[in-house]
Each structure stands twice: as structure tokens, then as C-alpha cells.
Design a protein around this motif. Structure first.
Motif, short mmCIF file in Angstrom:
data_model
loop_
_atom_site.label_atom_id
_atom_site.label_comp_id
_atom_site.label_asym_id
_atom_site.label_seq_id
_atom_site.Cartn_x
_atom_site.Cartn_y
_atom_site.Cartn_z
N VAL A 1 -2.08 9.75 -7.69
CA VAL A 1 -2.30 10.91 -6.82
C VAL A 1 -0.98 11.38 -6.21
N HIS A 2 -0.17 10.43 -5.76
CA HIS A 2 1.04 10.80 -5.01
C HIS A 2 2.29 10.86 -5.86
N GLY A 3 2.23 10.36 -7.08
CA GLY A 3 3.41 10.41 -7.95
C GLY A 3 4.51 9.45 -7.54
N VAL A 4 4.09 8.26 -7.07
CA VAL A 4 5.06 7.24 -6.65
C VAL A 4 5.01 6.08 -7.66
N GLU A 5 6.15 5.79 -8.27
CA GLU A 5 6.18 4.75 -9.32
C GLU A 5 7.26 3.71 -9.03
N TYR A 6 6.91 2.45 -9.23
CA TYR A 6 7.89 1.36 -9.08
C TYR A 6 8.74 1.30 -10.33
N ASN A 7 10.06 1.32 -10.14
CA ASN A 7 10.93 1.10 -11.30
C ASN A 7 11.56 -0.29 -11.22
N PHE A 8 10.91 -1.16 -10.43
CA PHE A 8 11.35 -2.55 -10.36
C PHE A 8 10.11 -3.43 -10.21
N ILE A 9 10.28 -4.71 -10.50
CA ILE A 9 9.16 -5.64 -10.32
C ILE A 9 9.36 -6.37 -9.00
N PRO A 10 8.40 -6.28 -8.10
CA PRO A 10 8.56 -6.94 -6.79
C PRO A 10 8.82 -8.44 -6.93
N GLU A 11 9.72 -8.95 -6.10
CA GLU A 11 10.02 -10.40 -6.08
C GLU A 11 9.05 -11.08 -5.12
N THR A 12 8.30 -12.05 -5.61
CA THR A 12 7.27 -12.67 -4.78
C THR A 12 7.57 -14.13 -4.45
N ASN A 13 8.71 -14.61 -4.83
CA ASN A 13 9.09 -16.01 -4.60
C ASN A 13 8.03 -16.98 -5.10
N GLY A 14 7.58 -16.74 -6.28
CA GLY A 14 6.66 -17.69 -6.93
C GLY A 14 5.18 -17.40 -6.74
N VAL A 15 4.84 -16.49 -5.82
CA VAL A 15 3.41 -16.17 -5.64
C VAL A 15 2.97 -15.29 -6.81
N VAL A 16 1.74 -15.49 -7.27
CA VAL A 16 1.17 -14.74 -8.40
C VAL A 16 1.24 -13.23 -8.14
N VAL B 1 0.13 -11.45 -4.75
CA VAL B 1 0.71 -10.20 -4.21
C VAL B 1 0.27 -9.07 -5.13
N TYR B 2 -0.24 -8.00 -4.55
CA TYR B 2 -0.81 -6.90 -5.33
C TYR B 2 -0.04 -5.61 -5.09
N TYR B 3 0.20 -4.88 -6.16
CA TYR B 3 0.74 -3.51 -5.99
C TYR B 3 0.25 -2.61 -7.11
N CYS B 4 0.33 -1.31 -6.86
CA CYS B 4 -0.04 -0.31 -7.86
C CYS B 4 1.26 0.27 -8.43
N CYS B 5 1.50 0.01 -9.71
CA CYS B 5 2.79 0.33 -10.33
C CYS B 5 3.05 1.83 -10.39
N ASN B 6 2.00 2.61 -10.50
CA ASN B 6 2.17 4.06 -10.48
C ASN B 6 1.00 4.69 -9.73
N VAL C 1 0.85 -1.20 0.00
CA VAL C 1 0.00 0.00 0.00
C VAL C 1 0.88 1.24 0.00
N THR C 2 1.02 1.83 -1.19
CA THR C 2 1.96 2.94 -1.37
C THR C 2 1.28 4.22 -1.87
N GLY C 3 -0.05 4.27 -1.72
CA GLY C 3 -0.78 5.46 -2.16
C GLY C 3 -2.27 5.20 -2.14
N THR C 4 -3.02 6.22 -2.53
CA THR C 4 -4.48 6.18 -2.52
C THR C 4 -5.05 4.95 -3.21
N TRP C 5 -4.49 4.63 -4.41
CA TRP C 5 -5.15 3.61 -5.22
C TRP C 5 -4.91 2.21 -4.70
N SER C 6 -3.71 1.92 -4.23
CA SER C 6 -3.51 0.59 -3.65
C SER C 6 -4.22 0.47 -2.31
N ALA C 7 -4.37 1.60 -1.59
CA ALA C 7 -5.11 1.57 -0.33
C ALA C 7 -6.57 1.21 -0.60
N LYS C 8 -7.14 1.81 -1.64
CA LYS C 8 -8.54 1.49 -1.98
C LYS C 8 -8.69 0.04 -2.40
#
Ligand code: PMP
Length: 367
Positions: free
Chosen positions: A155-170, A147-152, A101-108
Motif C-alpha cells: 500500500v505504502h510502497g516501502v521496501e526493505y533493501n536489507f535483511i534485518p539483523e536479529t542476533n540469532g532470533v528466528v 522477529v517479523y517484518y513485511c519486506c515490501n 510495523v512499517t505499513g498496513t500489512w505489517s500492522a495487520k
């Protein structure tokens, strides 16, 4: 006639001029059909061509592997906040999911998922959405369904420039506001979704790209229009799809292809966003962006004017002055205030230069 207004809106956002002109040209009579796309049956062969063309362009531009389905659905990104858990939380017995949860949209999205299963926020709660917690602080649950994340975070202007490692989880990602702004390795994901109205079209259609083996696990209460298996098997035609929005997306994808594809978009988006971040960085604090430099968005650049927390009066002057120069929709989201410049694919280097020039002049006049 050339438009004079520059739209820096966060979405619905600017569309390429050539797309609008093409849509205008074809509005009354599409091809040799004698009717408008707006009037066309979604079961007609003409619409089928539009749908297939849009899908194959998308597959080509993102190199989508063959074992993935592409769907064009309704309900927006918000609809997917529900559809993702409804379809995927049952993948494993525990019916739980990990959320970043790194911003409004992933929080929702996380809040919505709580209706359907157990949600684990994998990192300590953030006091402000200005950074991505270091992955060493994440506690991923190996028996999570996904595992869920919002890539960009728009609202807050926070963007992932990497792909999270989930150890095999979708892995599931909301790419609504940076879809096709850069290349992405689809094979790393179980599911990607994106509303069209920022980078790839107008409101009304949401793209879902999903790995085939994840279909068929929907909870029994899943509404049928949100059931990925049903929609995938019906080629997005279980019910009437947003025909015109799909057509517009096809035109935008063609425009992206003609302009060099996702790699070319990335180069331009880097260039445009650096232009604005550089001005902020060399303004001696007149402009301030609260986001960690490691995860600053190339799509949405939020900043304050006057001082670190923002000077409301001065920000109003900034917006008024911008609007006099034809630059609109620069107001930050109501939850964070300040200014936000959205620099999606259709926003040109020249558009961005106009903003950069204005920012420099405004500082000279007001510091
Ligand atoms: N996710 C992201 C990253 C967004 O920016 C938005 C909309 N701004 C949404 C989801 C929600 O999209 P919609 O309004 O189409 O439901």
C-alpha cells in the motif's frame, strides 16, 4: 490476439501473456489426460507431477536449502498473519514476538498476532508509513520467539533493501508483493511467505518456506489446515489444495526461469521502477512520492499529482487519461489516495515506458 490493456494493478495483477496462452491451450485437455486441471483429483499422479514441478522450480529459482520445507497453502497472506503466531510464538517459553510495523500489512499482522501472544513493536511508532526506522532505534527482545517484518509494503510502497539483523532470533518475512522480484538468501530466514497473486501467479495459493526445525511447535488451538507440521508432512495435501492456482504458479515460475531467473527479474525491476521515480524526481514537484529514497519500493510506486499532498481533481484527470490509453488500476489504495503504479515481474519495460511517456505528457499539459 494481443491484449491492448496494460494492468498496473497491485494484485491480483498482470500475468505473462505466454502463461495465459499456455493455460488456455491446456484448459480443456491437460497433456494426454483428456481432462482439465480444474477437474483433476489432487491425489492423482498427474496432479502430483504438477505439484512437484512447481515446488522444484521454486526451490531452484530461490536456491532453497534442503533443510527447508515448501508448502502451498490457502487463506492468503492474511491467513499467514494468523498461522505465523499460531505455529511459531510457542517456540520459546515467553510466547512473545517482535514486529517491525512499517505499513498496513505489517500492522495487520501484528494486530492478529496479539490474539496468540505478546507482541512487541520494536521501534517508536511511525506517524506515517514512509520510512523504515533506523535499526539503531530498534529494541529487539532476545527472548522473542521470532522477529517479523513485511519486506515490501504494497500500500505504502516501502521496501526493505536489507535483511534485518536479529542476533540469532528466528526471522519471518511477508514477501507477498516482492517475492521472486530479486534473489534472496533463504538461509537467513526461519520462514518466508507470499501470496501468489502479485508476482508468481493468481489468487488462491500462498507459498510458505519454513526451516524444518521450526515445525512442531504449534499452539494446541492452531487449526489443522494452518498447522505447518501437518501440511509439510503431507506435502501440502492434508486437504484439497488450490490445484489450479498451483498449476498457474508452475507456469509463471517456468516463465521466470526462461527469462533469466530472479537476478534477471531484479535487473528489470530496477530499470522499470527507476524510470518512474526519475520522472517523479525531475518533475519539479508536479509529481511527489512521499517515501524515503532509501526504501522506495521497486514493485509499488505510490505518488501524488499536482502538489505534495495531491490534487484530487487533477489525479482524477490523470486516471481518466491513463484509462483512455488502456492503462488501468493505477488508483492508489483507498487509505492513502493518489496514484500507485505496480510494476511486478510480468509488467514489461515497454508497459512502463508507456506510463512514463504519459506522465511526461500529462505534466506538460497540466502544470
Ligand atoms: N501481505 C502483503 C504485503 C499484501 O500486499 C497483501 C495483499 N495485498 C497481503 C499480505 C494479504 O494478502 P491476502 O489478500 O491474500 O490475504
Amino acid at each position: 490476439e494481443q491484449k491492448q490493456t496494460i494492468n498496473f494493478g497491485a494484485g491480483p495483477a498482470k500475468l505473462p501473456q505466454t502463461v495465459l496462452l499456455q493455460a488456455q491451450k491446456e484448459l480443456l485437455n491437460f497433456g494426454s489426460t483428456g481432462i482439465s486441471v480444474l477437474e483433476m483429483s489432487h491425489r492423482s499422479s498427474d496432479f502430483n507431477k504438477i505439484l512437484n514441478k512447481t515446488e522444484s522450480l521454486l526451490r531452484e529459482l530461490l536456491n532453497v536449502p534442503d533443510n527447508y520445507k515448501v508448502m502451498f497453502l490457502q487463506g492468503g497472506g492474511s491467513g499467514q498473519f494468523s498461522a505465523v503466531p499460531l505455529n511459531l510464538i510457542g517456540l520459546k517459553e515467553d510466547q512473545c514476538a517482535d514486529y517491525l510495523v512499517t505499513g498496513t500489512w505489517s500492522a495487520k499482522a501484528a494486530k492478529e498476532a496479539e490474539k496468540y501472544g505478546k507482541v512487541n513493536i520494536v521501534h517508536p511508532k511511525l506517524d506515517s508509513y514512509t520510512k523504515i526506522p533506523d535499526s539503531s532505534s530498534w529494541t529487539l527482545n532476545p527472548s522473542a520467539s521470532y522477529v517479523y517484518y513485511c519486506c515490501n509494503e504494497t500500500v505504502h510502497g516501502v521496501e526493505y533493501n536489507f535483511i534485518p539483523e536479529t542476533n540469532g532470533v528466528v526471522l519471518v518475512s511477508d514477501m507477498s508483493s516482492n517475492f521472486l522480484s530479486r534473489p534472496v538468501d533463504v538461509s537467513k530466514f526461519g520462514l518466508i511467505f507470499a501470496g501468489a497473486q502479485k508476482n508468481v501467479g493468481c489468487a488462491g495459493v500462498t507459498v510458505v518456506i519454513v526451516r524444518e526445525d521450526l515445525l512442531g511447535h504449534a499452539l494446541k488451538e492452531c487449526p489443522i489446515v494452518l498447522d505447518y507440521k501437518v501440511q509439510a508432512e503431507m506435502n501440502s495435501l492434508y486437504n484439497t489444495p488450490p490445484c489450479f492456482s498451483i498449476y498457474i504458479m508452475g507456469l509463471v515460475l517456468e516463465w521466470i526461469k526462461n527469462n533469466g531467473g530472479s537476478a534477471a527479474m531484479e535487473t528489470l525491476n530496477k530499470q522499470k521502477s527507476s524510470m518512474i521515480y526519475d520522472i517523479i524526481g525531475t518533475s519539479n514537484g508536479f509529481y511527489a512520492c512521499p517515501v524515503d529514497t532509501a526504501c522506495r519500493s521497486r514493485m509499488n510506486v505510490p505518488f501524488r499529482v499536482g502538489k505534495k499532498e495531491g490534487d484530487d481533481e487533477l489525479e482524477k484527470k490523470f486516471l481518466d487519461g491513463a484509462s483512455k490509453r488502456g492503462m488501468i488500476s493505477l488508483k492508489g489504495h483507498r487509505s492513502v489516495g493518489g496514484i500507485r503504479a505496480s510494476l511486478y515481474n510480468a509488467v514489461t519495460v515497454e508497459d512502463t515506458e508507456a506510463l512514463a511517456t504519459y506522465m511526461k505528457e500529462f505534466q506538460k499539459e497540466h502544470q
